[in-house]
Design an enzyme around this catalytic site. Sequence first.
Site, PDB file in Angstrom:
ATOM      1  N   ARG A 141      13.491  -7.082  -0.213  1.00  0.00           N
ATOM      2  CA  ARG A 141      13.273  -5.705  -0.664  1.00  0.00           C
ATOM      3  C   ARG A 141      13.498  -4.735   0.489  1.00  0.00           C
ATOM      4  O   ARG A 141      13.020  -4.948   1.592  1.00  0.00           O
ATOM      5  CB  ARG A 141      11.848  -5.568  -1.217  1.00  0.00           C
ATOM      6  CG  ARG A 141      11.617  -6.560  -2.352  1.00  0.00           C
ATOM      7  CD  ARG A 141      10.298  -6.402  -3.033  1.00  0.00           C
ATOM      8  NE  ARG A 141      10.197  -7.418  -4.100  1.00  0.00           N
ATOM      9  CZ  ARG A 141       9.185  -7.519  -4.940  1.00  0.00           C
ATOM     10  NH1 ARG A 141       8.164  -6.661  -4.865  1.00  0.00           N
ATOM     11  NH2 ARG A 141       9.174  -8.451  -5.873  1.00  0.00           N
ATOM     12  N   ARG A 151       3.852  -5.305   3.327  1.00  0.00           N
ATOM     13  CA  ARG A 151       5.098  -4.844   2.711  1.00  0.00           C
ATOM     14  C   ARG A 151       6.232  -5.204   3.649  1.00  0.00           C
ATOM     15  O   ARG A 151       6.420  -4.544   4.669  1.00  0.00           O
ATOM     16  CB  ARG A 151       5.038  -3.337   2.478  1.00  0.00           C
ATOM     17  CG  ARG A 151       6.094  -2.804   1.530  1.00  0.00           C
ATOM     18  CD  ARG A 151       5.890  -1.342   1.206  1.00  0.00           C
ATOM     19  NE  ARG A 151       4.602  -1.059   0.593  1.00  0.00           N
ATOM     20  CZ  ARG A 151       4.298  -1.249  -0.693  1.00  0.00           C
ATOM     21  NH1 ARG A 151       5.206  -1.696  -1.493  1.00  0.00           N
ATOM     22  NH2 ARG A 151       3.106  -0.981  -1.165  1.00  0.00           N
ATOM     23  N   GLU A 155      -2.836  -5.431  -4.028  1.00  0.00           N
ATOM     24  CA  GLU A 155      -2.165  -6.172  -5.095  1.00  0.00           C
ATOM     25  C   GLU A 155      -1.649  -7.520  -4.587  1.00  0.00           C
ATOM     26  O   GLU A 155      -0.993  -7.595  -3.554  1.00  0.00           O
ATOM     27  CB  GLU A 155      -0.999  -5.333  -5.625  1.00  0.00           C
ATOM     28  CG  GLU A 155      -0.270  -5.994  -6.772  1.00  0.00           C
ATOM     29  CD  GLU A 155       0.966  -5.210  -7.227  1.00  0.00           C
ATOM     30  OE1 GLU A 155       1.062  -4.012  -6.900  1.00  0.00           O
ATOM     31  OE2 GLU A 155       1.813  -5.805  -7.899  1.00  0.00           O
ATOM     32  N   SER A 176       1.066  -9.871 -10.355  1.00  0.00           N
ATOM     33  CA  SER A 176       1.344  -8.942 -11.427  1.00  0.00           C
ATOM     34  C   SER A 176       1.976  -9.741 -12.544  1.00  0.00           C
ATOM     35  O   SER A 176       2.812 -10.606 -12.292  1.00  0.00           O
ATOM     36  CB  SER A 176       2.320  -7.891 -10.901  1.00  0.00           C
ATOM     37  OG  SER A 176       2.642  -6.993 -11.912  1.00  0.00           O
ATOM     38  N   ARG A 191       1.363 -12.138   0.884  1.00  0.00           N
ATOM     39  CA  ARG A 191       0.105 -11.456   0.558  1.00  0.00           C
ATOM     40  C   ARG A 191      -1.043 -12.441   0.418  1.00  0.00           C
ATOM     41  O   ARG A 191      -2.192 -12.126   0.755  1.00  0.00           O
ATOM     42  CB  ARG A 191       0.268 -10.616  -0.704  1.00  0.00           C
ATOM     43  CG  ARG A 191       1.189  -9.446  -0.438  1.00  0.00           C
ATOM     44  CD  ARG A 191       0.960  -8.292  -1.359  1.00  0.00           C
ATOM     45  NE  ARG A 191       1.862  -7.198  -0.989  1.00  0.00           N
ATOM     46  CZ  ARG A 191       2.123  -6.146  -1.760  1.00  0.00           C
ATOM     47  NH1 ARG A 191       1.530  -6.037  -2.946  1.00  0.00           N
ATOM     48  NH2 ARG A 191       2.930  -5.204  -1.355  1.00  0.00           N
TER      49      ARG A 191
END
Length: 438
Positions: free
Chosen positions: A260, A275, A350, A353, A395
Amino acid sequence: MLDLKFVRENPDVIRENIRNRHVSGDVDAVISLYDQRSAAIQAVESLRNERNRNAQAMKGSLPQEERTRLIEEGKSLKEQIAAAEATLTSVEQELQRRAEELPNLTHPDTPSGAQESDNRELEQVGSVPVFSFTPRDHVAIAEELDLVDFENAGRVSGTKFYYLRNEAVYLELALIRFAMDILQNHGFTPMITPDIARTEVLQGIGFNPRGPESNIYNIEDEGTSLVGTAEITLGGYYQNQTIPAEELPIRMGGLSHCFRREAGSAGQFSRGLYRVHQFTKVEMFVVCLPEQSEQIHRELLEIEKEIFSSLEIPFRVLDICSGDLGGPAFRKYDLEAWMPGRGTAGEWGEITSTSNCTDFQSRRLNIRYSGTGADGKKERGYAHLLNGTAVAVSRAIIAILENFQQADGSVLIPPALQGYTGFERIPAKRDAGKAKTG
RNA sequence: GGAGAGGUGACCGAGUGGCCGAAGGUGAACGCUUGGAAAGCGUUUGUACCCUAACCGGGUACCGGGGGUUCGAAUCCCCCCCUCUCCGCCA
């Protein structure tokens, strides 16, 4: 993409949905283009019909005069058809473009709202740890224990890349295997997927690789991109296929790297591993019948809860609000883990998901099912697609390092994971030679 | 990467410009036949889109994909993709 026939017949529903999701999208333009498209198709098809008749009329032997006349007529038709087709093509392109701006429909129970604060907390599982010392964040822990090296990765690859070192390597491998085993127990087919996908697959899943805000790395001159998630390649797996209804649901557990760009995201909440440009993820993906998707969405959520409960990481479950769903999701749940080192005194962050995307992706990817209905007639339609994170490794590592840190500087391994790591603890600072730079 | 061969319906396989949405076969479904079954006989057996109240009917498209030639293309031409064989390279 939505079913345009449905949009045509229910413009108010779509308008209301767009408002509720706080996105832009022009329903009237889509409807107008849809009607223009129908008219253009009719024009093209009736001309082609004439052309076919004309060609038929010329099969046998004819008087020369008659033949010449028909050929002239055919030539004229050919030109008219070309013009009509050009119109149709341009209308279709514009329709496609505008239609793709429309988000999926929204589950009636989805909380309405525009911001993160409108997400509905469904439950908390586990208790937030209480420390007898001031807990540190994962960056401090990882550096002290020589687990992650951002500095050298920055020189070699760029900012927001990292090397994992020592126990962190086994921690990643352990998390992968741990997650994969749980998925296999739940009937998922384990898969390791390509890290690159074609543009059309990206778009089918709902990623826009070439847009200015794109989070996607493109491969130069190839029409392909690095994947941001295995959702892309797992969704693409059944592209252009019609699957017999009795084979559904199909559950896949895919391991991939995720790339990403994360342009412009910085700040303390993006610190460290939170991130990054590349991480490893085990992803769940399901192809199912429309009537199965709601149940399976709950199932995916339960698996995510099982994984993080087993790891003894405290988390909460959020029902994501309408404005935060993203285009393809009909409903979405997030798991947020407690991260003691985040913010001033710990924050939720987070970690997983899961989305029910209904037929929004399958329409574009052309993934269908066929079966026999109760009335004995053939039934076919677009399959429903769902995805969910089993473990986003970077994460999960944050959550483990921060929740399981000890007063002496060591980090315990969650018991459920110890059989996979082969060690119970990452020991406090050793004098292992770390290659310092700078 | 180089050379050669090939890509047709669920499958096999014909088809080199109009009589081809596509022969023939296999498989499948239904019916007849039978005590039952096999065999045999008959019928049926693609998808998408448009028009339509309609999965009745009509139309258009689809023979790997995209362009082109032609009044007309599965058939001729160009580009690309894929598969197979041989060679090269490589983990």
